[in-house]
Scaffold this active site. Structure first.
Site, short mmCIF file in Angstrom:
data_model
loop_
_atom_site.label_atom_id
_atom_site.label_comp_id
_atom_site.label_asym_id
_atom_site.label_seq_id
_atom_site.Cartn_x
_atom_site.Cartn_y
_atom_site.Cartn_z
N GLU B 41 81.38 -10.23 31.36
CA GLU B 41 80.94 -8.97 30.74
C GLU B 41 82.04 -8.36 29.85
O GLU B 41 83.19 -8.28 30.27
CB GLU B 41 80.60 -7.99 31.88
CG GLU B 41 80.10 -6.64 31.42
CD GLU B 41 79.81 -5.69 32.59
OE1 GLU B 41 80.20 -6.01 33.74
OE2 GLU B 41 79.18 -4.64 32.36
N LYS B 112 72.40 -4.39 28.98
CA LYS B 112 72.47 -4.01 30.39
C LYS B 112 71.53 -2.83 30.65
O LYS B 112 71.46 -1.89 29.85
CB LYS B 112 73.91 -3.63 30.72
CG LYS B 112 74.24 -3.51 32.20
CD LYS B 112 75.75 -3.31 32.37
CE LYS B 112 76.19 -3.26 33.81
NZ LYS B 112 77.67 -3.17 33.94
N TYR B 118 79.69 5.73 38.94
CA TYR B 118 80.17 6.28 40.21
C TYR B 118 81.56 5.72 40.41
O TYR B 118 81.99 4.80 39.69
CB TYR B 118 79.24 5.87 41.37
CG TYR B 118 78.91 4.40 41.41
CD1 TYR B 118 79.83 3.49 41.92
CD2 TYR B 118 77.71 3.91 40.92
CE1 TYR B 118 79.55 2.13 41.95
CE2 TYR B 118 77.42 2.56 40.95
CZ TYR B 118 78.35 1.67 41.46
OH TYR B 118 78.07 0.32 41.47
N CYS B 148 76.03 -7.93 35.21
CA CYS B 148 76.67 -7.31 36.38
C CYS B 148 75.70 -6.46 37.23
O CYS B 148 74.83 -7.00 37.90
CB CYS B 148 77.89 -6.53 35.94
SG CYS B 148 79.12 -6.29 37.26
N SER B 182 83.49 -7.13 37.83
CA SER B 182 83.33 -6.54 39.15
C SER B 182 84.71 -6.42 39.79
O SER B 182 85.31 -7.42 40.18
CB SER B 182 82.42 -7.46 39.97
OG SER B 182 82.31 -7.03 41.29
N LEU B 299 115.63 1.88 46.24
CA LEU B 299 115.51 1.14 47.50
C LEU B 299 116.18 1.98 48.59
O LEU B 299 117.39 2.18 48.57
CB LEU B 299 116.21 -0.21 47.34
CG LEU B 299 115.78 -1.33 48.28
CD1 LEU B 299 114.30 -1.68 48.06
CD2 LEU B 299 116.63 -2.57 48.02
N GLY B 301 115.93 1.48 52.00
CA GLY B 301 116.13 0.85 53.31
C GLY B 301 114.87 0.94 54.16
O GLY B 301 114.75 0.28 55.17
N GLY B 302 113.92 1.76 53.71
CA GLY B 302 112.64 1.89 54.42
C GLY B 302 111.66 0.80 54.01
O GLY B 302 111.93 0.01 53.10
N ILE B 303 110.51 0.81 54.67
CA ILE B 303 109.60 -0.31 54.51
C ILE B 303 108.82 -0.25 53.19
O ILE B 303 108.54 -1.30 52.59
CB ILE B 303 108.65 -0.41 55.73
CG1 ILE B 303 107.89 -1.73 55.70
CG2 ILE B 303 107.68 0.77 55.79
CD1 ILE B 303 107.27 -2.12 57.01
N ASP B 304 108.46 0.93 52.70
CA ASP B 304 107.64 1.01 51.49
C ASP B 304 108.37 0.41 50.28
O ASP B 304 107.84 -0.44 49.58
CB ASP B 304 107.25 2.46 51.20
CG ASP B 304 106.43 3.08 52.32
OD1 ASP B 304 105.49 2.42 52.80
OD2 ASP B 304 106.73 4.22 52.72
N SER B 305 109.60 0.89 50.07
CA SER B 305 110.32 0.38 48.90
C SER B 305 110.69 -1.09 49.08
O SER B 305 110.74 -1.85 48.10
CB SER B 305 111.56 1.23 48.60
OG SER B 305 112.42 1.29 49.71
#
EC number: 6.3.5.1
Lengths: 549, 549
Positions: B41, B112, B118, B148, B182, B299, B301-305
């Site tokens: 598409e 289409k 939405y 689609c 999609s 950075l 030292g935590g998990i996210d970074s």
């Protein structure tokens, strides 16, 4: 039949306040012997309620509020706007509806057929369009009731494949009522009057039109509700930017007699006066509706922050405005003086915090990385961002909301620092071109000098390096703003704009600057919308797209 | 008839690149004796092109590109997706179309009918829905070609009032082709397979389905194109998150013979593996398509970074990732060590810049205003914002793009500093709950320890004041994430969530935190979308609304 139009300011999702306001208007109208009082589109919940509409509980609360309104409707009828569940098995979950309420209960439901889904509008995200139409009989009159856009499928540019009034007219109504939530743009009042007038003459019917008034973050509703006779003559035009309940008698011959002196506009308000009133209301409602009262802003001595400061003082009272002067080593003496003069003229609060020690701390910390690389945009931005950190620290410590002072011209070409001067809770001038900012300053000074003359006449400068001027990197604002208008508002291509007579290299440069700044605008505060095409929710551009860049 | 499915990665508005890629696929397919090659598409311009579609020039460039593709279509046919001008006098200006091209020119146009509007979709903003349907005859087959969403009006939850295949089936087609764009969500592959399979059995027809692959800022397309026989059996499932051209013979009895070993999924990829692949592609395409190659991040030292750093190193190569450690006086020693261990494991570049002297400079500058007021959120935010200024200065000086490292849980409850750790060009984990971030870390470590074990097991902390822990101000992430999912993704009310068995006070507190943080999320970077409901373009909440706050 005696009809009242209630042009009121609602608060999105504040059912308690909205319901109380509606019932109060019903009681006022009842006391005056009114038969029918008309409120605006989606008045129950406020407009636009956006994705609140996706919560089933929210729709339930709307219905609860409507039942309270209905209970107050004895010996008077009313029309309110409300989202309702679509009772058909197919299609979107909701309808954008009007309730006709009399004798304490809902007597008829009308659903909107034409759902605006362009610019700032997302109605097809939530609502199923109506395909069946029926008039409402009341007190010997037959009412063709429609909702906002339903009257906007113009003959010249039909955006929709149906026209509700073409169906309703078959039932021979003798009056049209339209309930609306039609947001302000400085071009919009005349367009609105023209289209509504066309409807009255096309269908040979009088029209009562009720609009919202009040601001909801970026969208400002200007009121200006209208009454026309069936020949397209304006019977009344309600005031702009303020609440009003007005009363009329619809006579048996469909002529209309106003019950109060009508507002007749000898001449229309100028664009700048409209923008001034809109932005003032935008600031006021943003603070009131989010529960804050005090604003903070950085005052540079330049015209943008001066105009924002004056507008904020008008909207919130000078005692609620904290202007912070944040000179750097590149700030000129006249900047501080101009800023101080403005503070004195307005009587607002002020602080002075020099940023030199802070920018030096950043430069020292970065010296191992930056080595001896030349001063450039990195150091310029450190200044703008240091100011933002200071302003936000004041905001966090004392509960101020930071006002953004960027104008539309610089927001367009990316002449601003993300996380620096592009910060704020709300952008006051983000839809006002620099050339209009000058006009606003003159308008603010119309009776006495509030904004120092020097602030208005000196060449604009960001003062982030020695002797910097906006004109070093940008074309003259009068030309820039015209090119921006063609590109941003009219979606003309570079080829088309060049054909209008602008210099090719300049047009291409401006358009390129607009496109490479999309990522900056993505992260800026909501912008009070005053034009037909503002940056923000009404302009949705890809960030990694190649076209136009 | 020999059919090729071309699952390719396009670049929005990059007509040169997209056209070259399409023609190259046509030539490859031609060399293999293919009769018909099918693209996805809106492949001509990329999806979503958003308001680029409002530029008439853009639509003209799409048509020009299609003509180039047509010129390449000799001795082979193709189907491409393209926006076209609506040739009816009423309705929206455009159609979302498919061109069936053979013998060097466009032989048929299909529009289409069902336009998603939405969540992240805005198709009714641009396109008029089709109401007339016709099959395409080619090489003895009759093709029911749809686009689609046209196959997505399910029996159980009919979002639209029409169903294109119900019309097309009247012409007795012997095969369905659907071209799609999609987007990925970790729940979406199984839903997609289910709905497409339902169509094959309902209409008793085989189906060729071609999806986009590739990321466009926040939206990630996962590919996974599908071929079903008329009994709903999967003939082939193309790989996820990569390009592929695959070939099939559609036999006269409508059975399908693949021309290459097919991908058979013994078991479906886990949610976490899908998220990992999606986010990696999201990072890669964001950089490639915006013309940048190098990333920077803070950075801690935590998990996210740590997870973002590992993902960036995978996507861009460790040599293109600059990790900056920015300890404050509250940073613990293990934080620096954990960060350094990660840098060593990845082999990416790093710098260490202490922020103590900077935060002290801010506090000194503000001491006349702050007097002796106690340390609070204002001073915490100064730390986070000082880091952002440093990272942005590095970005400005050396051309890095800053990666945002906030996760969905903290973005939801506003546990982050606007203009501080909420900065960045793109948010990598903004649609990944904290509990999923832990799973991602384990997945990244599946073969060897990349993310230090200590980073995974230590209690999360923002380290903005002494001995701070996330658990001081937030509930356990496992519970928090479940409540957030009900509220944000399922739009349940507090009453409904409490009924599920969660503690009332906790539910109300969490929901309140989400609502009062809308203004922060409004200004955050685009977020790579991996769930059915991400913050950003797919969730549009009022900022000054009272409901839910």
């Amino acid at each position: 039949m005696k009809i009242a139009l209630a042009q009121l300011n609602y608060h999105i999702g504040n059912f308690e306040a909205n319901t109380a306001k509606i019932i109060d208007a019903i009681n006022q109208a009842k006391a005056k012997g009114t038969d029918l009082v008309v409120f605006s589109e989606l008045c129950i919940c406020g407009y636009p309620s956006r994705d609140f509409l996706e919560f089933k509980e929210f729709i339930g609360l709307c219905e609860e509020a409507a039942q309270k309104v209905a209970a107050a409707c004895t010996e008077i009828a009313c029309i309110i706007g409300i989202p309702t569940f679509n009772n058909k098995p197919q299609g979107k979950e909701l309808n954008n509806s009007a309730y006709f309420i009399a004798d304490g209960k809902v007597q008829a439901v009308v659903n909107k057929a034409l759902l605006p889904n362009y610019d700032v509008f997302d109605e097809y995200r939530y609502f199923e369009p109506e395909t069946e139409f029926k008039c409402i009989d009341f007190k010997g009159h037959r009412i063709a009731l429609t909702i906002c856009e339903d009257l906007w499928n113009t003959i010249e540019n039909p955006l929709y494949i149906t026209r509700p009034m073409d169906k309703l007219i078959e039932e021979k109504p003798d009056v049209m009522i339209n309930i609306a939530a039609s947001p302000f743009a400085y071009t919009h009042d005349e367009e609105r009057i023209g289209i509504l007038k066309d409807n009255t003459t096309r269908y040979n019917l009088p029209l009562f039109y009720v609009n919202h008034v009040g601001a909801h973050t970026e969208l400002i509703f200007d009121g200006g509700s209208l009454v026309f006779d069936n020949a397209g003559n304006t019977v009344d035009e309600l005031p702009y930017f303020e609440e009003k309940i007005a009363y009329y008698t619809l006579n048996d011959d469909s002529s209309i007699t106003p019950e109060q002196p009508v507002t007749t506009m000898i001449e229309r308000q100028s664009n700048i006066e409209q923008i001034y009133l809109a932005v003032k209301l935008g600031i006021k409602d943003y603070f009131t509706k989010s529960g804050f009262s005090r604003a903070i802003l950085g005052l540079s001595g330049g015209i943008d922050s001066a105009v924002v400061c004056a507008l904020a003082a008008e909207a919130l009272g000078p005692e609620n405005v904290m202007a912070v002067m944040l000179p750097s080593r590149f700030s000129t003496d006249h900047s501080i003086k101009d800023a101080q003069d403005l503070v004195d003229n307005l009587g607002c609060k002020s602080e002075l915090i020099a940023i030199k020690s802070i920018t030096e701390a950043f430069e020292t910390a970065l010296s191992p990385q930056f080595q001896n690389l030349p001063f450039n945009i990195a150091e310029e931005n450190i200044q703008a961002r240091s100011r933002a950190v200071l302003l936000m620290a004041m905001s966090n410590k004392f509960g101020y909301i930071l006002l953004n002072t960027s104008n539309k011209s610089e927001a367009a070409v990316g002449y601003g620092t993300l996380y620096g001067d592009m910060c704020g809770g709300i952008s006051v001038l983000g839809d006002v071109y620099k050339s209009q900012v000058f006009q606003l300053a003159r308008y603010i000074n119309r009776e006495r000098e509030i904004i120092p003359e020097n602030t208005i006449v000196k060449p604009p400068s960001a003062e982030l390096r020695p002797d910097q001027k906006d004109s070093d990197s940008l074309p003259d604002y009068d030309i820039l703003d015209k090119i921006l208008k063609e590109y941003v508002e009219h979606r003309c291509s570079s080829t088309e704009i060049i054909k209008m007579g602008y210099e090719e290299a300049l047009v291409k440069r401006v358009i390129r600057l607009v496109n490479i700044s999309e990522h900056k605008r993505y992260q800026t505060p909501p912008i009070l919308r005053v034009s037909p095409k503002a940056f923000g929710m009404g302009r949705r551009m890809p960030l990694v797209g190649k076209y136009l860049s």
